[in-house]
Structures are given as structure tokens and as C-alpha cells.
Design a protein around this motif. Structure first.
Motif, short mmCIF file in Angstrom:
data_model
loop_
_atom_site.label_atom_id
_atom_site.label_comp_id
_atom_site.label_asym_id
_atom_site.label_seq_id
_atom_site.Cartn_x
_atom_site.Cartn_y
_atom_site.Cartn_z
N GLU A 95 0.57 100.45 41.14
CA GLU A 95 -0.42 100.37 42.24
C GLU A 95 -1.25 101.64 42.35
O GLU A 95 -2.43 101.59 42.70
CB GLU A 95 0.31 100.14 43.57
CG GLU A 95 0.86 98.74 43.73
CD GLU A 95 1.60 98.57 45.05
OE1 GLU A 95 1.36 99.37 45.99
OE2 GLU A 95 2.43 97.66 45.14
N ARG B 178 -3.17 97.84 46.38
CA ARG B 178 -2.45 96.57 46.37
C ARG B 178 -3.28 95.55 47.13
O ARG B 178 -4.13 95.91 47.94
CB ARG B 178 -1.10 96.76 47.04
CG ARG B 178 -1.23 97.02 48.53
CD ARG B 178 -0.08 97.78 49.08
NE ARG B 178 -0.21 99.19 48.75
CZ ARG B 178 0.61 100.13 49.17
NH1 ARG B 178 1.64 99.83 49.92
NH2 ARG B 178 0.42 101.40 48.85
N LEU B 179 -3.02 94.28 46.88
CA LEU B 179 -3.70 93.21 47.59
C LEU B 179 -3.44 93.35 49.08
O LEU B 179 -2.29 93.53 49.51
CB LEU B 179 -3.17 91.84 47.15
CG LEU B 179 -3.78 91.20 45.90
CD1 LEU B 179 -3.22 89.79 45.77
CD2 LEU B 179 -5.29 91.17 45.99
N SER B 180 -4.47 93.31 49.87
CA SER B 180 -4.32 93.38 51.32
C SER B 180 -5.60 92.85 51.93
O SER B 180 -6.47 93.62 52.34
CB SER B 180 -4.05 94.83 51.74
OG SER B 180 -3.88 94.90 53.13
N THR C 52 4.48 96.87 40.39
CA THR C 52 4.00 97.08 41.77
C THR C 52 5.22 97.23 42.68
O THR C 52 6.35 96.94 42.28
CB THR C 52 3.15 95.88 42.23
OG1 THR C 52 3.93 94.70 42.06
CG2 THR C 52 1.89 95.75 41.39
N THR D 99 7.35 95.52 48.05
CA THR D 99 6.97 95.24 49.43
C THR D 99 6.25 93.90 49.43
O THR D 99 5.86 93.40 48.37
CB THR D 99 6.01 96.31 49.93
OG1 THR D 99 4.88 96.36 49.02
CG2 THR D 99 6.67 97.69 49.92
N GLU E 160 3.17 93.25 50.14
CA GLU E 160 1.87 93.40 49.47
C GLU E 160 2.04 93.58 47.96
O GLU E 160 1.27 93.03 47.17
CB GLU E 160 1.09 94.62 50.01
CG GLU E 160 0.58 94.47 51.43
CD GLU E 160 1.58 95.04 52.42
OE1 GLU E 160 2.75 95.25 52.03
OE2 GLU E 160 1.19 95.26 53.58
N ALA F 164 2.89 90.29 46.46
CA ALA F 164 1.70 89.42 46.40
C ALA F 164 0.81 89.85 45.25
O ALA F 164 0.24 89.02 44.54
CB ALA F 164 0.94 89.50 47.74
N THR F 165 0.70 91.16 45.06
CA THR F 165 -0.12 91.69 43.97
C THR F 165 0.46 91.26 42.62
O THR F 165 -0.28 90.82 41.72
CB THR F 165 -0.17 93.23 44.05
OG1 THR F 165 -0.61 93.61 45.37
CG2 THR F 165 -1.13 93.81 43.03
#
Lengths: 210, 210
Positions: free
Chosen positions: A93, A117-119, A150, A153, A155, A158-159
Motif C-alpha cells: 500500500e 488503499r481503496l477508500s 496489502t 484491515t 480497506e 478490499a484493495t
């Protein structure tokens, strides 16, 4: 601290320095004032060094065009190092994660650093975190394994899932394996004190003993 | 952290920035790295602001020729402020102490900032902390009271004692009173939990109730 800021005893440049230090994460106005006074009173050399280093870094550092890590050249020295194994690509990340991975001395491949990260709530979608660049990078014919590292967590997970999805959707070498760092009980972990989700995961991912 | 510093993944300017941040008091190598990466990745504007503020402060700030506090002019605006009472002079150890005094809003006189406290082992003698300048300042005919507000630590007490001694040794206006901040039980202090030295001092310095 408003008093101190407003006082005639705080010249504008000292006030500006305190405010600039207070913008650093984890540094409040009180600590910022202490740091500013310390630098000016006892350590002007460090203050000059810090000012110089900030300027040099801002001017000199750019993302490496291949791995996205900070670099002083268009392609960083690690990406050009023939001693690294170009068949393995580890996706992290942040540059900080990369440095931690390196400290384990357990990986001799190459890296790709996402831009976060994706958010979605923070406006960080697949494009913002650099998935198109990763896709392009994954077309490298030399590549045999892409390791998703990654964070574990929500996020980070999800990433990882998003990376898997976009890679699956595009045409790629059938030889390319996509893997993920193992989840499980940490080193030195006592089962009694490890959280249940981790134990459940360690059960599911149990491995044969040789 | 040695690994991270040595790694090919840490360009020289990023390493220099991390090292410069780690020279700040209370900031270790791990925090310094986190700050450096944060500034470069997420907040280049703050990084630029900090670099600029450091440069401006180093160039622009000098000790005020009268009070020794940081100033952008040879004589600071507080020393020239006609609204401050020139008959009172408060002697503090550091600019930080001055700012705290100001925040109490209980003093409208002027200040003299020492260059630290007496600490012979660290090479801080009477000359190094600026007693000669204080002596000169004490000759101001307008002055009626000199309030010693050094810390109530062993070094601060030694400093207060030294100031008293050198002032007593020189010819000065007989009207000049030398005083010291009161010692005693702090606001909200419960006797049961206050240290014995403080209580003993509060006994000795007890005052009549009006």
C-alpha cells in the motif's frame, strides 16, 4: 495556545514556524512550540539541516515510473538492480510497508507501491490508488507471481480483492500466479489471547506438516 | 532501522530528511520515517511550508538587544511597547517560560530572558547564561522591582541565587527590590498528596490573611 500566538512576544516568523510544525501528524501546538524554540535556541544546525533536507526531498524525489516508490531517478535503483528476482512482484500500500518488508530480508523480488488503499469515502477509487499502472505492470512477460501484501484491515482486504478482480478480468499470461500473504497466529502468539477471527482463519488456512 | 536506511529503497534525500527529523527532540527514527513519508506522500504543502518557515526563522530571528527574547528587530516590539510597565522586570530562563507567564495575564511589566540556567557541568556559567547583560539591564533608573522567575528546580534555584548575589555585589539604585515568585501549595492541591518539601516551604512562607 491562542494567547501565545497572539502575544507580542511571538514574532511572526516564530509563529509561522510553530504553525508549520503543528501541521505534522501527531504534533500538537504545545509540542510544536517546544520544538520551534528548541531548534532556534539550542540547535540551529539541525534546523538548517531540516530545512535543507525538506527542500532537497521536495525537489529531488518523484515516484519511480516502474514501482511507484520514491526515487531520485525516473527508474529507481531497486527496479534496475539485476540482483532482484524479476519473476516476483510484491504489491504494497505504501513506501513504509515496502521498507518493513525489506527489513524482514525474506523477499528478493521486486515491488509495486500503490498510492494508498481503496477508500471510496475519501475519494480513493481503483484509479486513484494506481490499479491501471499495476495492470500494465502485470503484463511484464517475465512475471510469474504477484504477491498481494496489502494490510489485513477492511480497506486493505478490499484493495486486495479489487486487485484480484481486475487482474482476473484482463487477459494475462496463464502462468501468472496471484498470491496473498498468509494470515494466521502471529509469532509468539498464545491461542488464549489471540482474537477469534485470527484463530478461525488459521484453522481454515492450516497447512500440512512435512 | 539500519536496514531501512541502508536499503536501495530509501533514496539519499529521503534518508537525509528522515535523519534530520530524527534530530528533533522526542522524535525517534521510526516516527521520523513516518513523518518523512507522510510529508512527501500526503502533505507536500506542509513540507514546503515547514521548509520555508525554518529558513525565515533562521534568517529573521535574533535575540532582542534589551530582553534577549526572539525578535525580528534589534529591539523587540514588546520592549518598545509603551503599554508595558517599565518599573517591573521579570527574569525567566527561556522564551518558553516567558510565553507561559504571558498566558497567565498576571504581569504587565517587561521581561529579561536568560540564555538558560546555571549548570556548570554543561559549561553553563554566569557568563554563558547572560548575567552580565542582566546586570547592565538592572542599572535602568526606571526599574523598581526585579522579579526572579527561574524554575523551582535545583538549577533554577542556583540561578536565582546567583542573580541575587551578583546584583547585591554591584552598586545599584537602593530603590530596586529583588523578589522571587512565591513557592507553596499549588492551586487545587490536597495537602495529603503534596510533597513534604512544598508543605514545609508553604509553612515558612505563610502569609497573613486580610
Amino acid at each position: 495556545m491562542a494567547d501565545a500566538y497572539e502575544g507580542a512576544f511571538m514574532p511572526p516568523s516564530l509563529r509561522a514556524l510553530t504553525a508549520a510544525l503543528a501541521r505534522l501528524p501527531g504534533i500538537g501546538p504545545k509540542t510544536a512550540q517546544r520544538l520551534a524554540l528548541h531548534l532556534l535556541q539550542h540547535d540551529r544546525e539541525s534546523a538548517a539541516a531540516l530545512g535543507h533536507a525538506l527542500q532537497q526531498s521536495l525537489q529531488g524525489l518523484q515516484p519511480c515510473q516502474r514501482c511507484n516508490n520514491f526515487s531520485e531517478q525516473p527508474i529507481c535503483s531497486a527496479c534496475e538492480d539485476p540482483g532482484r528476482d524479476g519473476r516476483l512482484l510484491c504489491v504494497v500500500e505504501t513506501p513504509a510497508d515496502l521498507l518493513v518488508m525489506e527489513q524482514t530480508r525474506s523477499f528478493r523480488g521486486r515491488y509495486f507501491v500503490l498510492k494508498g488503499r481503496l477508500s471510496p469515502l475519501d475519494g480513493m477509487g481503483p484509479k486513484q490508488i494506481g490499479l491501471p499502472e499495476l495492470l500494465e505492470r502485470s503484463l511484464d512477460p517475465e512475471l510469474e507471481e504477484l504477491i498481494i501484501a496489502t494490510n489485513f484491515t477492511p480497506e486493505g482486504e478490499a484493495t486486495a480483492h479489487a486487485i484480484e478482480t481486475v487482474l482476473a478480468a484482463q487477459e494475462r499470461s496463464p502462468a501468472l500466479r496471484i498470491t496473498r500473504l498468509a494470515r494466521g497466529v502471529p509469532l509468539g502468539g498464545e491461542l488464549e489471547y489471540v482474537d477469534l477471527g485470527t484463530i478461525a482463519q488459521a484453522f481454515r488456512d492450516r497447512r500440512g506438516m512435512t
